[in-house]
Design a protein around this motif. Structure first.
Motif, short mmCIF file in Angstrom:
data_model
loop_
_atom_site.label_atom_id
_atom_site.label_comp_id
_atom_site.label_asym_id
_atom_site.label_seq_id
_atom_site.Cartn_x
_atom_site.Cartn_y
_atom_site.Cartn_z
N GLY A 1 65.05 35.84 53.08
CA GLY A 1 65.17 35.45 51.68
C GLY A 1 64.59 34.08 51.38
O GLY A 1 64.85 33.51 50.32
N HIS A 2 63.80 33.54 52.29
CA HIS A 2 63.17 32.24 52.08
C HIS A 2 61.80 32.45 51.44
O HIS A 2 60.82 32.72 52.13
N ILE A 3 61.75 32.30 50.15
CA ILE A 3 60.52 32.50 49.41
C ILE A 3 60.09 31.14 48.88
O ILE A 3 60.85 30.46 48.19
N SER A 4 58.86 30.76 49.19
CA SER A 4 58.34 29.48 48.74
C SER A 4 58.06 29.53 47.23
O SER A 4 57.86 30.60 46.66
N HIS A 5 58.04 28.38 46.61
CA HIS A 5 57.76 28.32 45.17
C HIS A 5 56.27 28.46 44.89
O HIS A 5 55.86 28.66 43.75
#
Length: 109
Positions: A23-27
């Motif tokens: 769930g680590h999505i970059s901006h």
């Protein structure tokens, strides 16, 4: 479907899949490289994986995946300016104006 459509780049694909699974999505993702290296393919697959509603992301069959593939998803933005080697100031300004608007259909833009 997954990232199998992108040939090679196994380390990159594994890193992206692990990040998305956690769930680590970059901006912001900046994808660059020589012509024919799969930049557009990766951009579409990554957007599909982020916006996908299926169980195996990207599934390629849900609504968001199909819209991204056809180029009609309102929350999928790409920068394509083949006339310039660098991203022009006007393009960055246009993106900045659009980024403040909430996503139309999805949780992300």
């Amino acid at each position: 479907m997954g990232f199998e459509a992108l040939l090679g780049n196994d380390r990159l694909k594994a890193t992206l899949e692990a990040s998305l699974h956690k769930g680590h999505i970059s901006h912001f993702y900046l994808i660059s490289g020589p012509g024919g290296s799969g930049k557009h393919t990766l951009a579409k697959l990554l957007a599909q994986a982020i916006l996908c509603q299926g169980s195996h992301k990207p599934c390629g069959v849900c609504g968001p995946c199909r819209k991204i593939e056809s180029g009609s998803h309102p929350d999928f933005i790409t920068v394509q300016d083949p006339e310039h080697k660098n991203v022009a100031v006007k393009i960055v300004r246009d993106i900045r104006e659009d980024v403040f608007i909430r996503p139309n259909e999805s949780a992300y833009k």
